[in-house]
Design a protein around this motif. Structure first.
Motif, mmCIF file in Angstrom:
data_model
loop_
_atom_site.group_PDB
_atom_site.id
_atom_site.type_symbol
_atom_site.label_atom_id
_atom_site.label_comp_id
_atom_site.label_asym_id
_atom_site.label_seq_id
_atom_site.Cartn_x
_atom_site.Cartn_y
_atom_site.Cartn_z
ATOM 1 N N PHE A 141 -4.008 12.791 -1.740
ATOM 2 C CA PHE A 141 -4.509 11.967 -0.643
ATOM 3 C C PHE A 141 -4.746 12.867 0.562
ATOM 4 N N GLY B 277 -10.910 7.391 -4.491
ATOM 5 C CA GLY B 277 -10.709 6.077 -3.903
ATOM 6 C C GLY B 277 -10.180 6.158 -2.489
ATOM 7 N N TYR B 278 -9.678 5.025 -2.019
ATOM 8 C CA TYR B 278 -9.169 4.920 -0.643
ATOM 9 C C TYR B 278 -10.147 5.544 0.344
ATOM 10 N N ARG C 99 0.841 -1.207 0.000
ATOM 11 C CA ARG C 99 0.000 0.000 0.000
ATOM 12 C C ARG C 99 0.871 1.249 0.000
ATOM 13 N N SER D 16 -8.921 2.467 -6.108
ATOM 14 C CA SER D 16 -7.688 2.727 -5.361
ATOM 15 C C SER D 16 -6.513 2.119 -6.122
ATOM 16 N N LEU D 17 -5.926 2.730 -6.984
ATOM 17 C CA LEU D 17 -6.004 4.045 -7.593
ATOM 18 C C LEU D 17 -6.778 4.004 -8.912
ATOM 19 N N SER E 123 -8.799 9.621 -1.554
ATOM 20 C CA SER E 123 -7.888 10.069 -2.602
ATOM 21 C C SER E 123 -8.717 10.606 -3.756
ATOM 22 N N ILE F 232 0.960 4.252 -3.265
ATOM 23 C CA ILE F 232 0.681 5.686 -3.243
ATOM 24 C C ILE F 232 1.949 6.531 -3.412
ATOM 25 N N PRO G 222 -15.439 4.107 -6.031
ATOM 26 C CA PRO G 222 -14.063 4.226 -5.569
ATOM 27 C C PRO G 222 -13.108 3.258 -6.263
#
Length: 148
Positions: free
Chosen positions: A62, A95-96, A43, A130-131, A76, A47, A128
């Protein structure tokens, strides 16, 4: 859902902010039967714009929501030039998304992400993600007590 005006939304800029962003799900879902945390190192790399090739064609921001000193949410926002080429020049993603059960926290997080996306000429938002749609997508709405 309790409403509160004492929410601060902080961009993830420092290593402390990054740790709060990455560790929030661990604290938020501790003890939940259906929670299976991702690998923290993976993770962290996801990012990191220096380590993830996604950032060769995309930009992202973020944020962490705080109530006092306690992290209570995260989100994010991202703009992917390849997705815009394929699906339209005004597309953006979020997302996130994780937060305590508080409408005020979610509203503040969404407003922050929407403002960032709007400043990048985004007229449509999907998520969402991520990413991206090629990674983690969606939101859990049922089966909270089941293992993934």
């Amino acid at each position: 859902m309790p409403a509160s005006a004492d929410i601060r939304i902080v961009p993830v800029e420092s290593s402390r902010d990054r740790q709060d962003f990455l560790n929030l799900p661990l604290a938020l879902y501790a003890g939940a039967a259906g929670f299976a945390p991702g690998l923290l190192m993976e993770r962290r790399n996801a990012i990191d714009s220096r380590r993830n090739p996604y950032f060769e064609h995309a930009e992202a921001a973020f944020w962490v929501a705080y109530r006092g000193a306690r992290p209570v949410g995260r989100i994010s926002a991202q703009v992917d030039s390849l997705a815009r080429q394929r699906h339209g020049g005004d597309l953006g993603h979020f997302g996130y998304l994780d937060a305590i059960d508080d409408r005020t926290v979610f509203s503040a997080l969404f407003e922050t992400a929407e403002n960032w996306l709007r400043a990048r000429n985004t007229g449509r938002v999907q998520g969402p993600f991520s990413l991206s749609i090629n990674e983690e997508t969606g939101v859990l709405v049922d089966g909270f007590d089941e293992r993934p």
